[in-house]
Motif scaffolding. Structure first.
Motif, PDB file in Angstrom:
ATOM      1  N   SER A 383     147.296 -33.621  28.375  1.00  0.00           N
ATOM      2  CA  SER A 383     148.125 -33.575  29.585  1.00  0.00           C
ATOM      3  C   SER A 383     147.231 -33.503  30.824  1.00  0.00           C
ATOM      4  O   SER A 383     147.568 -34.031  31.878  1.00  0.00           O
ATOM      5  N   PHE A 384     146.047 -32.876  30.699  1.00  0.00           N
ATOM      6  CA  PHE A 384     145.128 -32.837  31.839  1.00  0.00           C
ATOM      7  C   PHE A 384     144.624 -34.251  32.142  1.00  0.00           C
ATOM      8  O   PHE A 384     144.541 -34.668  33.295  1.00  0.00           O
ATOM      9  N   VAL A 385     144.318 -35.005  31.067  1.00  0.00           N
ATOM     10  CA  VAL A 385     143.853 -36.384  31.278  1.00  0.00           C
ATOM     11  C   VAL A 385     144.945 -37.173  31.997  1.00  0.00           C
ATOM     12  O   VAL A 385     144.695 -37.849  32.985  1.00  0.00           O
ATOM     13  N   LYS A 386     146.202 -37.015  31.496  1.00  0.00           N
ATOM     14  CA  LYS A 386     147.283 -37.818  32.061  1.00  0.00           C
ATOM     15  C   LYS A 386     147.643 -37.406  33.483  1.00  0.00           C
ATOM     16  O   LYS A 386     147.950 -38.235  34.318  1.00  0.00           O
ATOM     17  N   SER A 387     147.632 -36.098  33.722  1.00  0.00           N
ATOM     18  CA  SER A 387     148.138 -35.655  35.015  1.00  0.00           C
ATOM     19  C   SER A 387     147.059 -35.600  36.091  1.00  0.00           C
ATOM     20  O   SER A 387     147.355 -35.645  37.269  1.00  0.00           O
ATOM     21  N   GLU A 388     145.777 -35.476  35.723  1.00  0.00           N
ATOM     22  CA  GLU A 388     144.757 -35.329  36.775  1.00  0.00           C
ATOM     23  C   GLU A 388     143.603 -36.304  36.626  1.00  0.00           C
ATOM     24  O   GLU A 388     143.303 -37.073  37.518  1.00  0.00           O
ATOM     25  N   LEU A 389     142.960 -36.266  35.474  1.00  0.00           N
ATOM     26  CA  LEU A 389     141.717 -37.012  35.321  1.00  0.00           C
ATOM     27  C   LEU A 389     141.883 -38.503  35.597  1.00  0.00           C
ATOM     28  O   LEU A 389     141.070 -39.126  36.288  1.00  0.00           O
ATOM     29  N   TYR A 391     143.897 -40.016  37.516  1.00  0.00           N
ATOM     30  CA  TYR A 391     144.023 -40.338  38.945  1.00  0.00           C
ATOM     31  C   TYR A 391     142.678 -40.282  39.644  1.00  0.00           C
ATOM     32  O   TYR A 391     142.368 -41.082  40.503  1.00  0.00           O
ATOM     33  N   VAL A 392     141.867 -39.298  39.237  1.00  0.00           N
ATOM     34  CA  VAL A 392     140.533 -39.173  39.855  1.00  0.00           C
ATOM     35  C   VAL A 392     139.696 -40.394  39.468  1.00  0.00           C
ATOM     36  O   VAL A 392     139.111 -41.065  40.333  1.00  0.00           O
ATOM     37  N   LEU A 393     139.693 -40.715  38.168  1.00  0.00           N
ATOM     38  CA  LEU A 393     138.902 -41.858  37.710  1.00  0.00           C
ATOM     39  C   LEU A 393     139.421 -43.150  38.343  1.00  0.00           C
ATOM     40  O   LEU A 393     138.648 -44.011  38.753  1.00  0.00           O
ATOM     41  N   SER A 394     140.717 -43.256  38.469  1.00  0.00           N
ATOM     42  CA  SER A 394     141.293 -44.466  39.040  1.00  0.00           C
ATOM     43  C   SER A 394     140.886 -44.610  40.515  1.00  0.00           C
ATOM     44  O   SER A 394     140.543 -45.697  40.968  1.00  0.00           O
ATOM     45  N   ALA A 395     140.900 -43.483  41.271  1.00  0.00           N
ATOM     46  CA  ALA A 395     140.493 -43.535  42.686  1.00  0.00           C
ATOM     47  C   ALA A 395     139.027 -43.964  42.794  1.00  0.00           C
ATOM     48  O   ALA A 395     138.660 -44.793  43.630  1.00  0.00           O
ATOM     49  N   ILE A 396     138.202 -43.431  41.898  1.00  0.00           N
ATOM     50  CA  ILE A 396     136.771 -43.802  41.939  1.00  0.00           C
ATOM     51  C   ILE A 396     136.615 -45.293  41.579  1.00  0.00           C
ATOM     52  O   ILE A 396     135.906 -46.045  42.244  1.00  0.00           O
ATOM     53  N   HIS A 401     133.745 -50.475  41.088  1.00  0.00           N
ATOM     54  CA  HIS A 401     134.130 -51.080  39.811  1.00  0.00           C
ATOM     55  C   HIS A 401     133.147 -50.823  38.680  1.00  0.00           C
ATOM     56  O   HIS A 401     133.489 -50.919  37.517  1.00  0.00           O
ATOM     57  N   SER A 402     131.907 -50.481  39.079  1.00  0.00           N
ATOM     58  CA  SER A 402     130.891 -50.319  38.024  1.00  0.00           C
ATOM     59  C   SER A 402     131.207 -49.135  37.109  1.00  0.00           C
ATOM     60  O   SER A 402     130.719 -49.052  35.981  1.00  0.00           O
ATOM     61  N   ILE A 403     132.063 -48.253  37.605  1.00  0.00           N
ATOM     62  CA  ILE A 403     132.405 -47.076  36.766  1.00  0.00           C
ATOM     63  C   ILE A 403     133.116 -47.515  35.469  1.00  0.00           C
ATOM     64  O   ILE A 403     133.008 -46.870  34.422  1.00  0.00           O
ATOM     65  N   ILE A 404     133.817 -48.643  35.546  1.00  0.00           N
ATOM     66  CA  ILE A 404     134.538 -49.127  34.349  1.00  0.00           C
ATOM     67  C   ILE A 404     133.543 -49.454  33.241  1.00  0.00           C
ATOM     68  O   ILE A 404     133.709 -49.028  32.097  1.00  0.00           O
ATOM     69  N   ASP A 405     132.469 -50.173  33.639  1.00  0.00           N
ATOM     70  CA  ASP A 405     131.462 -50.507  32.617  1.00  0.00           C
ATOM     71  C   ASP A 405     130.757 -49.262  32.106  1.00  0.00           C
ATOM     72  O   ASP A 405     130.476 -49.124  30.919  1.00  0.00           O
ATOM     73  N   ASN A 420     142.571 -51.733  32.494  1.00  0.00           N
ATOM     74  CA  ASN A 420     144.045 -51.736  32.502  1.00  0.00           C
ATOM     75  C   ASN A 420     144.605 -50.347  32.747  1.00  0.00           C
ATOM     76  O   ASN A 420     145.640 -50.180  33.370  1.00  0.00           O
ATOM     77  N   LEU A 421     143.927 -49.391  32.234  1.00  0.00           N
ATOM     78  CA  LEU A 421     144.421 -48.024  32.376  1.00  0.00           C
ATOM     79  C   LEU A 421     144.205 -47.498  33.796  1.00  0.00           C
ATOM     80  O   LEU A 421     145.058 -46.800  34.355  1.00  0.00           O
ATOM     81  N   LEU A 422     143.071 -47.839  34.376  1.00  0.00           N
ATOM     82  CA  LEU A 422     142.731 -47.225  35.659  1.00  0.00           C
ATOM     83  C   LEU A 422     143.200 -48.019  36.876  1.00  0.00           C
ATOM     84  O   LEU A 422     143.434 -47.430  37.931  1.00  0.00           O
ATOM     85  N   LEU A 423     143.310 -49.339  36.743  1.00  0.00           N
ATOM     86  CA  LEU A 423     143.627 -50.123  37.961  1.00  0.00           C
ATOM     87  C   LEU A 423     145.039 -50.696  37.925  1.00  0.00           C
ATOM     88  O   LEU A 423     145.609 -50.890  36.889  1.00  0.00           O
TER      89      LEU A 423
END
Ligand code: ATP
Length: 423
Positions: A383-389, A391-396, A401-405, A420-423
């Motif tokens: 639930s922490f991944v879904k509710s917080e992490l 969004y943080v990773l997606s904002a970064i 974009h290099s964070i995806i790799d 797909n998950l983050l963007l």
């Protein structure tokens, strides 16, 4: 409303309970060995002296539904003149609540005429052990210190999580009733109601009840409702034919076209009625049927009230609220004031929500796998991944974009999935 026959014909004495002789002997032997009980009762029923019986701290009555587990305890309390303190799974969700109810029951003086008190935890296998903040432990604690008889009932106490209860209590298995036992009881009820019931008809009811006497008695009452005094095997066949399996389209059509509230409500008795599915369909078909905004609002208002009941049922398991939800969602949306004449054919669309869920099933599965992977590897909850992490990773990721790799390499997950998950 007529009194339900399962209550009207619930046995009052041990003698009247059908075909559970072994269970009655064992239960009576335990009670008579450990607690005060009338001599005549003990002489008649307490036939066993086994150590395991006379020393047991509590009793757990086990067996399938409708064979007399609850009834035997009620009859016992009456036979030995004990006051019954009864709790069922919905009362005993938390240890705190159990202590409150039992504690209060035991502290208060018995009403005049009672010799003692008897605690019944009905359907303990209805406890959801994990969520049940201490329910199971509290029952065990009460059994350890109780000075009064404690009896539990369960359909299936053999799940490993109920081991503590099996360890502390004497398990008495009640028998599934045979077809003959069920027919015998039904025959007596027919006679008592002054109805002429064909043997074959009773046998047919008994057969489909699979030994559940409660179900059989309820069926008999349904067949003989509105004062009918004759029951033939043809009546039974006809009702079977009247209740064919209906598709959801047919169910909706019957609901919207029903002329009376009861007619719409009765659709829930059809064997193919699935209220959860029905609810999704109703939600999306109201605007197809009612074009007028005011009617649409009335129907949605009732459906939303039904939804409040369903929400409460899911949260608290108070299943006795289900009839209100059904009345609102069936009769409620069918019977709106100034209902227009409906066209002969209405095209009910398949709920978009179900279509969407079906379409996105694969994507959801992948997302869930990824969330689980992140949670496990980063040692945080899902639930922490879904509710917080996320969004943080997606904002970064939106900025860089290099964070995806980098995530893909570090976690060993396909970069496209992460994208797909983050963007
Ligand atoms: N052995 C029996 N003899 C006579 N009547 C019975 C017997 N078993 C069940 N009944 C009838 O069926 C009804 C339901 O029985 P009861 O509530 O005791 O079932 P149960 O085994 O506790 O089921 P559940 O596990 O679903 O609560 C009773 O009111 C009674 O009318």
């Amino acid at each position: 409303m007529a009194i339900p026959w399962v209550e009207k014909y619930r046995p009052k004495t041990f003698e009247e309970i059908v075909n559970q002789e072994e269970a009655k002997y064992t239960l009576a032997s335990w009670i008579c060995a450990k607690f005060k009980a009338p001599r005549e009762f003990c002489t008649r029923w307490a036939k066993k002296k086994d150590k395991e019986i006379v020393e047991a701290k509590a009793v757990l009555l086990a067996g399938p539904p409708g064979i007399g587990k609850t009834t035997i305890v009620h009859a016992l309390a009456r036979e030995i003149k004990y006051e019954l303190i009864e709790l069922n799974a919905s009362d005993v969700r938390t240890g705190e609540r159990i202590k409150q109810v039992v504690g209060r029951g035991l502290r208060e003086a018995s009403l005049f005429g009672y010799e003692g008190k008897l605690v019944l935890f009905d359907e303990v296998d209805g406890l959801h052990v994990k969520e049940d903040l201490g329910g199971l432990e509290t029952i065990v604690e009460i059994i350890e210190i109780a000075k009064v008889p404690v009896i539990m009932t369960a359909n299936n106490p053999y799940d490993p999580k109920f081991r503590p209860l099996r360890d502390i209590a004497l398990v008495i298995n009640l028998k599934r009733l045979s077809e003959d036992d069920v027919v015998e009881v039904l025959r007596r009820i027919c006679a008592n109601e002054g109805a002429k019931c064909e043997e074959e008809a009773l046998r047919s009811i008994a057969k489909s009840s699979l030994g559940d006497l409660r179900a059989a008695i309820n069926d008999l009452q349904m067949y003989l409702s509105s004062g009918k005094k004759i029951l033939t095997v043809d009546d039974i066949k006809r009702v079977g034919e009247r209740n064919p399996q209906l598709s959801m389209f047919e169910i909706l059509d019957r609901v919207y076209r029903a002329r009376w509230f009861d007619e719409a409500r009765a659709i829930s008795f059809n064997p193919s009625f699935d209220w959860e599915q029905y609810f999704l369909w109703a939600l999306e078909t109201i605007p197809t049927v009612y074009k007028d905004l005011e009617l649409m609002a009335i129907a949605y208002d009732r459906l939303s009230k039904a939804d409040m009941f369903l929400g409460r049922i899911k949260k608290t398991q108070e299943w006795e609220l289900l009839p209100y939800a059904l009345e609102l969602s069936l009769g409620g949306i069918s019977q709106v004031k100034n209902k227009p004449r409906l066209p002969p054919f209405i095209k009910y669309g398949f709920p978009q929500r179900l279509l969407l869920l079906a379409k996105s099933k694969e994507a959801r599965r992948r997302r869930e796998a990824l969330v689980e992977y992140l949670a496990q590897n980063l040692h945080v909850s899902k639930s922490f991944v879904k509710s917080e992490l996320i969004y943080v990773l997606s904002a970064i990721a939106k900025k860089d974009h290099s964070i995806i790799d980098r995530l893909s390499k570090a976690l060993g997950i396909n970069a496209l999935d992460i994208k797909n998950l983050l963007l």
